[in-house]
Design a protein around this motif. Structure first.
Motif, PDB file in Angstrom:
ATOM      1  N   LEU A  59     -13.626   3.626  65.375  1.00  9.10           N
ATOM      2  CA  LEU A  59     -14.640   4.525  64.828  1.00  9.10           C
ATOM      3  C   LEU A  59     -15.999   4.168  65.391  1.00  9.10           C
ATOM      4  CD1 LEU A  59     -13.682   4.437  61.030  1.00  9.10           C
ATOM      5  CD2 LEU A  59     -12.899   6.036  62.785  1.00  9.10           C
ATOM      6  N   GLU A  62     -22.435   7.910  64.581  1.00 10.14           N
ATOM      7  CA  GLU A  62     -23.614   8.432  65.264  1.00 10.14           C
ATOM      8  C   GLU A  62     -24.270   9.466  64.374  1.00 10.14           C
ATOM      9  OE1 GLU A  62     -22.916   9.734  69.231  1.00 10.14           O
ATOM     10  OE2 GLU A  62     -21.992   7.856  69.840  1.00 10.14           O
ATOM     11  N   TRP A  65     -22.301  12.127  62.351  1.00  9.96           N
ATOM     12  CA  TRP A  65     -21.003  12.283  63.018  1.00  9.96           C
ATOM     13  C   TRP A  65     -20.263  10.959  63.037  1.00  9.96           C
ATOM     14  CZ3 TRP A  65     -19.210  16.946  63.940  1.00  9.96           C
ATOM     15  CH2 TRP A  65     -20.113  17.996  64.129  1.00  9.96           C
ATOM     16  N   VAL A  67     -17.289   9.479  65.155  1.00 11.02           N
ATOM     17  CA  VAL A  67     -16.476   9.722  66.345  1.00 11.02           C
ATOM     18  C   VAL A  67     -15.225   8.850  66.231  1.00 11.02           C
ATOM     19  CG1 VAL A  67     -16.390   9.665  68.860  1.00 11.02           C
ATOM     20  CG2 VAL A  67     -18.540  10.238  67.702  1.00 11.02           C
ATOM     21  N   VAL A  68     -14.071   9.492  66.313  1.00  4.62           N
ATOM     22  CA  VAL A  68     -12.782   8.812  66.197  1.00  4.62           C
ATOM     23  C   VAL A  68     -12.170   8.747  67.586  1.00  4.62           C
ATOM     24  CG1 VAL A  68     -10.527   8.834  65.083  1.00  4.62           C
ATOM     25  CG2 VAL A  68     -12.522   9.784  63.880  1.00  4.62           C
ATOM     26  N   LEU A  69     -11.992   7.543  68.085  1.00  2.75           N
ATOM     27  CA  LEU A  69     -11.434   7.327  69.419  1.00  2.75           C
ATOM     28  C   LEU A  69      -9.972   6.930  69.298  1.00  2.75           C
ATOM     29  CD1 LEU A  69     -14.434   5.294  70.828  1.00  2.75           C
ATOM     30  CD2 LEU A  69     -13.973   7.722  71.148  1.00  2.75           C
ATOM     31  N   ALA A  74     -10.853  11.854  71.993  1.00  2.00           N
ATOM     32  CA  ALA A  74     -11.828  11.629  70.925  1.00  2.00           C
ATOM     33  C   ALA A  74     -11.938  12.875  70.058  1.00  2.00           C
ATOM     34  CB  ALA A  74     -13.182  11.294  71.536  1.00  2.00           C
ATOM     35  N   ARG A  75     -12.175  12.646  68.776  1.00  2.00           N
ATOM     36  CA  ARG A  75     -12.452  13.728  67.837  1.00  2.00           C
ATOM     37  C   ARG A  75     -13.703  13.319  67.082  1.00  2.00           C
ATOM     38  NH1 ARG A  75      -8.848  17.305  68.268  1.00  2.00           N
ATOM     39  NH2 ARG A  75      -8.687  18.446  66.337  1.00  2.00           N
ATOM     40  N   ARG A  76     -14.387  14.313  66.541  1.00  2.00           N
ATOM     41  CA  ARG A  76     -15.560  13.990  65.737  1.00  2.00           C
ATOM     42  C   ARG A  76     -15.362  14.563  64.346  1.00  2.00           C
ATOM     43  NH1 ARG A  76     -20.238  17.981  68.110  1.00  2.00           N
ATOM     44  NH2 ARG A  76     -19.028  19.882  67.886  1.00  2.00           N
ATOM     45  N   ARG A  78     -17.653  15.611  61.035  1.00  2.00           N
ATOM     46  CA  ARG A  78     -18.995  15.851  60.498  1.00  2.00           C
ATOM     47  C   ARG A  78     -19.080  15.259  59.099  1.00  2.00           C
ATOM     48  NH1 ARG A  78     -24.264  16.578  61.404  1.00  2.00           N
ATOM     49  NH2 ARG A  78     -25.215  18.029  59.969  1.00  2.00           N
ATOM     50  N   PRO A  84     -12.439  17.076  60.711  1.00  2.00           N
ATOM     51  CA  PRO A  84     -12.276  16.694  62.114  1.00  2.00           C
ATOM     52  C   PRO A  84     -12.298  17.893  63.041  1.00  2.00           C
ATOM     53  CG  PRO A  84     -10.604  15.678  60.740  1.00  2.00           C
ATOM     54  CD  PRO A  84     -11.287  16.711  59.904  1.00  2.00           C
ATOM     55  N   LEU A  87     -14.029  16.655  70.170  1.00  2.00           N
ATOM     56  CA  LEU A  87     -15.352  16.179  70.568  1.00  2.00           C
ATOM     57  C   LEU A  87     -16.038  17.180  71.474  1.00  2.00           C
ATOM     58  CD1 LEU A  87     -17.358  13.888  70.338  1.00  2.00           C
ATOM     59  CD2 LEU A  87     -16.303  12.842  72.319  1.00  2.00           C
TER      60      LEU A  87
END
Length: 92
Positions: A59, A62, A65, A67-69, A74-76, A78, A84, A87
């Motif tokens: 994780l 930012e 947001w 951000v999930v790697l 990657a997905r973001r 909010r 989800p 990205l």
């Protein structure tokens, strides 16, 4: 990018704004994120494949947001909506 073999199975991120104080816990083994109220430990929700996540390795916070790697990209997410999405989205 896949995680290193020595990466811990869980990662903790704290997110706050004027009306939220959350702990977000990435569970690599089960590919999910659990959200808790940081003040009282109350579980709030779980994000997983049914929520739109796939592989959860790391994780990055930012602003509003998360951000999930993972190995599938990657997905973001909010914050505080916890929805989800990819990205990168095509814009027209």
């Amino acid at each position: 990018m896949p995680p290193s073999s020595g990466a811990p199975p869980r990662q903790l991120v704290r997110w706050t704004d004027d009306s939220h104080d959350w702990l977000l816990v990435a569970d690599r083994q089960h590919d999910r994120i659990q959200a808790y109220d940081a003040r009282d430990g109350r579980p709030l929700t779980v994000l997983d494949r049914r929520s739109g996540l796939a592989d959860v390795d790391r994780l990055v916070l930012e602003g509003h947001w998360l951000v999930v790697l993972g190995s599938d990209g990657a997905r973001r997410v909010r914050l505080p909506e916890l929805r989800p999405q990819p990205l990168v989205q095509a814009s027209r």
